[in-house]
Every structure is written in structure tokens, then in C-alpha cells.
Design an enzyme around this catalytic site. Structure first.
Site, short mmCIF file in Angstrom:
data_model
loop_
_atom_site.label_atom_id
_atom_site.label_comp_id
_atom_site.label_asym_id
_atom_site.label_seq_id
_atom_site.Cartn_x
_atom_site.Cartn_y
_atom_site.Cartn_z
N HIS A 66 0.58 -1.28 0.03
CA HIS A 66 -0.08 0.09 -0.08
C HIS A 66 1.00 1.36 -0.03
O HIS A 66 1.30 1.58 1.08
CB HIS A 66 -0.73 0.00 1.39
CG HIS A 66 -1.92 -0.94 1.29
ND1 HIS A 66 -3.18 -0.81 0.94
CD2 HIS A 66 -1.76 -2.35 1.62
CE1 HIS A 66 -3.75 -1.86 1.23
NE2 HIS A 66 -2.96 -2.78 1.63
N HIS A 88 -6.62 1.60 6.80
CA HIS A 88 -7.35 0.25 7.52
C HIS A 88 -7.55 0.60 9.03
O HIS A 88 -6.61 1.11 9.70
CB HIS A 88 -6.61 -1.15 7.24
CG HIS A 88 -6.35 -1.37 5.81
ND1 HIS A 88 -5.33 -1.04 5.33
CD2 HIS A 88 -7.04 -2.39 4.89
CE1 HIS A 88 -5.16 -1.57 3.86
NE2 HIS A 88 -6.31 -2.43 3.86
N TYR A 90 -7.00 -1.67 11.33
CA TYR A 90 -6.19 -2.24 12.07
C TYR A 90 -4.79 -1.49 12.08
O TYR A 90 -3.70 -1.90 12.81
CB TYR A 90 -5.90 -3.94 11.41
CG TYR A 90 -5.27 -3.89 9.76
CD1 TYR A 90 -4.00 -3.58 9.50
CD2 TYR A 90 -6.11 -4.11 8.87
CE1 TYR A 90 -3.56 -3.69 8.32
CE2 TYR A 90 -5.91 -4.51 7.63
CZ TYR A 90 -4.54 -4.05 7.15
OH TYR A 90 -3.80 -4.18 6.05
N GLU A 91 -4.61 -0.36 11.30
CA GLU A 91 -3.23 0.18 11.44
C GLU A 91 -3.59 1.29 12.67
O GLU A 91 -2.85 2.12 13.03
CB GLU A 91 -3.30 1.15 10.25
CG GLU A 91 -2.82 0.28 9.16
CD GLU A 91 -3.02 1.11 7.60
OE1 GLU A 91 -2.11 2.02 7.33
OE2 GLU A 91 -3.92 0.99 7.16
N ASN A 239 -6.40 -16.17 -1.49
CA ASN A 239 -6.14 -17.50 -0.76
C ASN A 239 -7.50 -18.20 -0.43
O ASN A 239 -8.42 -17.44 -0.25
CB ASN A 239 -5.41 -17.32 0.49
CG ASN A 239 -6.32 -16.11 1.32
OD1 ASN A 239 -6.01 -14.87 0.98
ND2 ASN A 239 -6.97 -16.55 2.22
N1 HPA Z 1 -8.89 -12.98 5.37
C1 HPA Z 1 -9.10 -11.76 5.38
N2 HPA Z 1 -8.65 -10.69 4.48
C2 HPA Z 1 -7.83 -11.37 3.42
C3 HPA Z 1 -7.74 -12.65 3.35
C4 HPA Z 1 -8.50 -13.54 4.20
O1 HPA Z 1 -8.16 -14.88 4.05
N3 HPA Z 1 -7.03 -12.84 2.29
C5 HPA Z 1 -6.69 -11.61 1.77
N4 HPA Z 1 -7.12 -10.72 2.74
#
Ligand code: HPA
Length: 278
Positions: A66, A88, A90-91, A239
Site C-alpha cells: 500500500h 485500515h 488495523y493500522e 487464498n
Molecule cells: N481473510 C481476510 N482478509 C484477507 C484474506 C483472508 O483470508 N486474504 C486476503 N485478505
């Protein structure tokens, strides 16, 4: 030294004026590039880059992938505001900061917001690399993006029955078909992160109706709808969500799939933006 008092209180109008002054355009479309999806920025012609660090009250982004800047330019001849990097929860920043780039885009003139983001696939058919067109969302961040004073041009109680614009979604699907890009619709569950989910959490998200899970998009969609913007959101599955696939989730792998999916998304956006208008 930076003005510590001002950091974290982005001054929306001033930021929009700076972007207008630097780029000389009033883009109708604002595109946000998610984690690892920054490669799309290379498709912008006549690009003028304005780092977040040069905008009053904007903190710097801290996450790898980012880079934190706006790019004013054109895609397929259409003026665009491209945002590389986002904030975000979480930052450690609050809702005002997370939403600030959307409000800056709107103040600059963007009536359409296009979000891109990386997600984990909850539905087992969503292999890494798949693209999902978001058609609904679940806010499980346990934060209310619109809490506090009503921002300029926004509604206090916005309707969220159609978070993403049905007409734009159909346009995106027809262009994806023409470009030979596979895409399915899905519901996005937003969690605060930054840790990935446990398998039990993913089972709960699936039971709640989610197809993909990510750590962004929802605050931006909500703020955009409150301000009357049309929204389109694309997720790149990087993923299988926790417990869906066999292995652990690896940030490096997430970034590699994001780059690959981001390429295809770039092809689609190049076709879509001139049609999505201004
Ligand atoms: N979970 C949450 N956020 C994400 C994921 C995940 O598996 N993969 C990429 N961003």
C-alpha cells in the site's frame, strides 16, 4: 516536523483542491487499488501522482503493498482519480481517516467509486486468482463508519439495500464476458484484522451468507452510499479462507495472487471506466 495536531484529521476540501490544482482534472470515477493491486496504476495516462504525505491531515500508510498516493490522470481518455493504498482500522486509525480518501474523491467530483481488494475465498469454488464482483456485504468490523457528526453532503440514515450499483454491475459483467475474464458475484464479509480468521470464524461467516472475507471495502462503500455515490467493488481471491484450503495463509502468497488477479482486473477496468462515465 509534521504538524502532529493535524495528523489524523484530514481536511477534505483542502485535499480535493490540492488534487485539482496538481492534476487539473475533475474525475468522475475514483478507483481504489487494494493490497498488491497497485500495478493497475501503470494503466493511467498523463498521470500526476500526489502522495498522501502531501495532503493536510493524511497519515502515511504502513502496510507493504500500500504505497499511499493519489494519481490523477486518464484511463481510456476518461479522467480518473486512482488511489494506490488505503487506510485500515488495523493500522490504529479511526473511521474519519479510513473514509477520508472517499470523501476527497467525492469533493473532487467523483460520482462513482470503484473499489478493489484482496480477499480470502470462503466458497470452496473460489480458487486463488478468482475475481468476485461484490453484490452485498456484512459489516463485521464492529465499527460504525458513519458514527459522529454527519459529513458534508451525506445522509444521516442512508439506505443500504443496494450497496453496489446494479447497472454498473451489469456493465462490469458484460465487459468481463467480452474480455474473456471469469467473474462471479458474491457477498463480502468485512473483519477488522489484521490477523487472518480461525476456521471456526470462517464457518460462522459462511453460515452468515458470506462468500469472501477481507479487511477493507465496507467502510468505504458505506460512506460512498451515504454521499450518494454509485459503487462497484471487485475482490481478488488471494487464498482459500482459513480451514477451506489445506495450508496456513501466507502474506507473501496473498501478494503474489493479488498481483496476478490485479492484471486481469486492470484489463477489465480499462474497458469499463470509459463506459462507467464521469
Ligand atoms: N481473510 C481476510 N482478509 C484477507 C484474506 C483472508 O483470508 N486474504 C486476503 N485478505
Amino acid at each position: 516536523m509534521a504538524d502532529r495536531e493535524a495528523v489524523g484529521k484530514p481536511r477534505i476540501r483542502e485535499c480535493a483542491n490540492i488534487l485539482h490544482g496538481e492534476g487539473g482534472l475533475r474525475p468522475g470515477v475514483h478507483i481504489v487499488l487494494g493490497s498488491g493491486l497497485g500495478g493497475l496504476a501503470e494503466r493511467v495516462k498523463d498521470a500526476v501522482r500526489v502522495p498522501f504525505a502531501g495532503l493536510p491531515g493524511f497519515p502515511r500508510t504502513s502496510v507493504e503493498g500500500h504505497e499511499g498516493s493519489f494519481i490523477v490522470g486518464r484511463i481510456g481518455g476518461t479522467p480518473v482519480l486512482v488511489q494506490s493504498g488505503r487506510f485500515h482500522y488495523y493500522e490504529g486509525v479511526g473511521a474519519r481517516v479510513v473514509a477520508a480518501p472517499v470523501r476527497v474523491g467525492r469533493a473532487l467530483g467523483a460520482g462513482t467509486l470503484v473499489l478493489t481488494n484482496a480477499v480470502g475465498g470462503i466458497r470452496s469454488d473460489l480458487a486463488p486468482g478468482s475475481i468476485v464482483l461484490v453484490d452485498d456485504h456484512l459489516n463485521l468490523m464492529f465499527r460504525a463508519p458513519l458514527a459522529g457528526p454527519v459529513a458534508e453532503g451525506e445522509q444521516r440514515f442512508p439506505d443500504m439495500s443496494r450497496p453496489c450499483d446494479p447497472g454498473l454491475m451489469e456493465l462490469a459483467e458484460s465487459q468481463a464476458l467480452k474480455a474473456g475474464i471469469a467473474m462471479s458475484r458474491g457477498t463480502y464479509a468485512a473483519v477488522a484484522g489484521p490477523h487472518f480468521e480461525t476456521p471456526a470464524e470462517v464457518r460462522a461467516l459462511r453460515a452468515a451468507g458470506a462468500d469472501v472475507v477481507g479487511m477493507s471495502a465496507v467502510p468505504e462503500m458505506t460512506v460512498a452510499r451515504a454521499g450518494g455515490q454509485r459503487v462497484l467493488a471487485f475482490s481478488v481471491v488471494t487464498n482459500h479462507a482459513s480451514g477451506v484450503g489445506a495450508g496456513a495463509i501466507d502474506h507473501e502468497e496473498v501478494m503474489a495472487y493479488a498481483a496476478e488477479g490485479g492484471e486481469r482486473l486492470g484489463v477489465l477496468l480499462e474497458r469499463l471506466v470509459p463506459l462507467a462515465g464521469g
